[in-house]
Design a protein around this motif. Sequence first.
Motif, mmCIF file in Angstrom:
data_model
loop_
_atom_site.group_PDB
_atom_site.id
_atom_site.type_symbol
_atom_site.label_atom_id
_atom_site.label_comp_id
_atom_site.label_asym_id
_atom_site.label_seq_id
_atom_site.Cartn_x
_atom_site.Cartn_y
_atom_site.Cartn_z
ATOM 1 N N MET A 226 14.127 -7.572 -24.407
ATOM 2 C CA MET A 226 15.185 -7.489 -25.407
ATOM 3 C C MET A 226 15.344 -6.068 -25.920
ATOM 4 O O MET A 226 16.461 -5.602 -26.173
ATOM 5 N N PRO A 366 15.085 -6.195 -32.707
ATOM 6 C CA PRO A 366 15.453 -7.608 -32.665
ATOM 7 C C PRO A 366 14.217 -8.508 -32.727
ATOM 8 O O PRO A 366 13.116 -8.079 -32.387
ATOM 9 N N SER A 368 12.472 -10.975 -30.980
ATOM 10 C CA SER A 368 12.523 -11.491 -29.615
ATOM 11 C C SER A 368 11.216 -12.165 -29.217
ATOM 12 O O SER A 368 10.132 -11.800 -29.676
ATOM 13 N N GLY A 383 5.929 -11.742 -27.604
ATOM 14 C CA GLY A 383 6.951 -11.432 -28.598
ATOM 15 C C GLY A 383 6.516 -11.782 -30.003
ATOM 16 O O GLY A 383 5.327 -11.819 -30.333
ATOM 17 N N LEU A 438 14.179 -17.243 -23.309
ATOM 18 C CA LEU A 438 14.345 -15.912 -23.893
ATOM 19 C C LEU A 438 15.042 -16.080 -25.237
ATOM 20 O O LEU A 438 16.123 -16.672 -25.322
ATOM 21 N N ASP A 440 16.337 -14.284 -28.962
ATOM 22 C CA ASP A 440 16.686 -13.130 -29.785
ATOM 23 C C ASP A 440 17.175 -13.690 -31.111
ATOM 24 O O ASP A 440 18.326 -14.097 -31.246
#
Length: 729
Positions: A226, A366, A368, A383, A438, A440
């Motif tokens: 990200m 971000p 993430s 993350g 994934l 964000d």
Amino acid sequence: MIESRPNDAFQPGDVLNNTYRIEALLGRGGTSDVYKARSEISGRLAALKVLKSEFSGNDDYLVLLTREEEIREIRHDAVVRYSENHRTSDGLVYLVMDYVEGPGLDKKLKQGPMPASDLLTICRRVTEGLDAAHRRNIVHRDLSPDNIILRGNDPAQAVIIDFGIAKDTNPGAETIVGNEFAGKYAYAAPEQLSGQTDARSDIYSLGALLLANFRGAPPDVGKNPMEVVRKKGEPLDTEDVPEPLKSLIDRMTAPVPDDRFQTAAEVLAFLSKPTDAAPDIDPDATLIVPPPRKPEARPDIGPEPTPSKPPAAPAPVAPPTDTVGRSRGGMVAALIGLVVVLGGVGGYFTGAFDRFLGPRYPVAEPYSLVIEKTADSAPSATGSVPSEQVEAALSGLMSSQSGTSRLTLASGDISDSWGADVLATLDQLAPLEEWRLLLDGNSAWITGTTTDAALHDRLSSAFASGLPGALDGTAEITLRQLFLATAEVAPVLDRMADCGPLALPGATPVGFGPDSDIVVTGRVADTVTRVELFDALREIAGPRNVVLDVEVLNPTLCLIETHLPSAPAGGIGVEYTVGDRNEPNPSGRFFVGENPVIDIVLPANVVDGYLTVSILDVSGNVFHLLPNLNRQDNSVASLRAGRSGDVPVRVAYDLQEAAQNGLLAFRVDDSALGKSKVIVLHSAKPLFDGLRPTSESAVGYARALQDHVESDRDSILSLDSRILVTAPP
């Protein structure tokens, strides 16, 4: 030079294919090693890029190396010259290229910042090379400091190398090899991350590496996907770069391709007149520039003045109250206070008051998180997470499947149910063979693969109505067929066949299993067809290896191949010698200016019949070496002249001997370089009524062969052939 190891593919002194003597090891990579070698024939130095043994049988890498070989069509001093791929007797594949003596820009990068003037010189030189490549629709796709060498340490002699994209796949190399993206994260253009590449991508990469060498440090592209995506969408920081290098890099590395220089020619035009890109500034004007501010410190300007106090407001006069009312009001206030305190404690521990009190953990932006599982490895999670509870749950889930987790406690703009929503999503993905989540913030992207049709339908239906909780995004679950039907592969072969039919020798009635190799045999007209065939099969192959056991010819040879009679090999050999030096040439490769001498070797069992020997030239012509006007007797008995055993018969001569006797001889020029083919037909009687002209078009010869086969197919006993390659010096 690098010290050799006992387990290296080659050692100094080794001779490859009787041609290249190894002198030293230049470098080691993840998939290939590069050696310095000298031609035993011409004496010139060369660099040999050798695929490691574990990749020499992998067609993915062979095709990529073939792509690199095609760069030989570019004729420019700023682009390394390539020759051709070869395979040693024990199966190792290597690519021959010019040897360039000098440091790479990666070495310069480690030594520290480079002067702007040198970088402008390098930019001009490299851009000229890219312009030559782009004009042939060839894009490098992986331009980085290690792919530019300064010949003799001279910026004006920069040379681009390594047009292949088969790179080190170790995580530290930060290079992706696949169908969609090739390039190093630090220097790749933003559009390359989504599989889009054109000439403007090379321009971006060149600008990024110029900035890196000016700073003496590679760009910071982040530590997770990200971050990479976010940073690639931002302009590069060129604040401290002097003009005109700053304007040059800014226009080369604009995140949006349409905002960049569109062609290498535009970059060269800027370099010729860089002042056009910067606004005119009055040299007599006075500029007032504020000093830079440090982010976490203020200048030492003495004690800060104490602000004056505002005048005190008059104290309010409290209204009279009775004792009973005051007592009841105090109890209510105490109860409200208790509720507020309890609510505050709960809000603190849930993070609901982070926006008022400040986050308990550092803010991630971000926010993430990447969680994935591939078919060949355990799951992993990397993350940010919002609480110790979510961290423990995710870590435990990964650990239970022998996976790994690298999680960081962080605050961010996420929903209160974020952790529970993520865990609920993972619970649904668990049955898939491979999947990826994934995140964000509250946005999520899900991909997964399964061979279970019922599971595919259930998950697709579940995610069609939305992701769990407050997560917002898309899910793409792919159903992978357990068997790939032969009927799905065959049309690809039919579409790509441009030099006779292509075959699938390993195909079964049910098709190709998940562990089967898709093996293709046959011939194609050029390397472009081979690469396109590989790419087309790769799109439908899934986890299967694609192995192309195909011979690359050219349109002329393919025309003849389609008209050649179907006959077995007869064991008749074809041997080459370099005429002006009388040196054997087992490689069959001749450079411009050399004189190919050709001998046909009759085996002991070939004692009667007739030989027809022709060479099919890359330019589209056919030269008849035997029989011809100067040598009409082509009977095997006459050619043997009473000799028994294996007998050599010369059909193309040394230039000096040919001048004396009026025999056929050749010298290689640069008018038609590439692959030619010597064809030896052994027949029970002469093939044609009368002699063919010494030279004729391939089309005319093909028609004559076709007519003969139709009238007397059984007269041809055997067919043998060998490739002869002509190349630039």
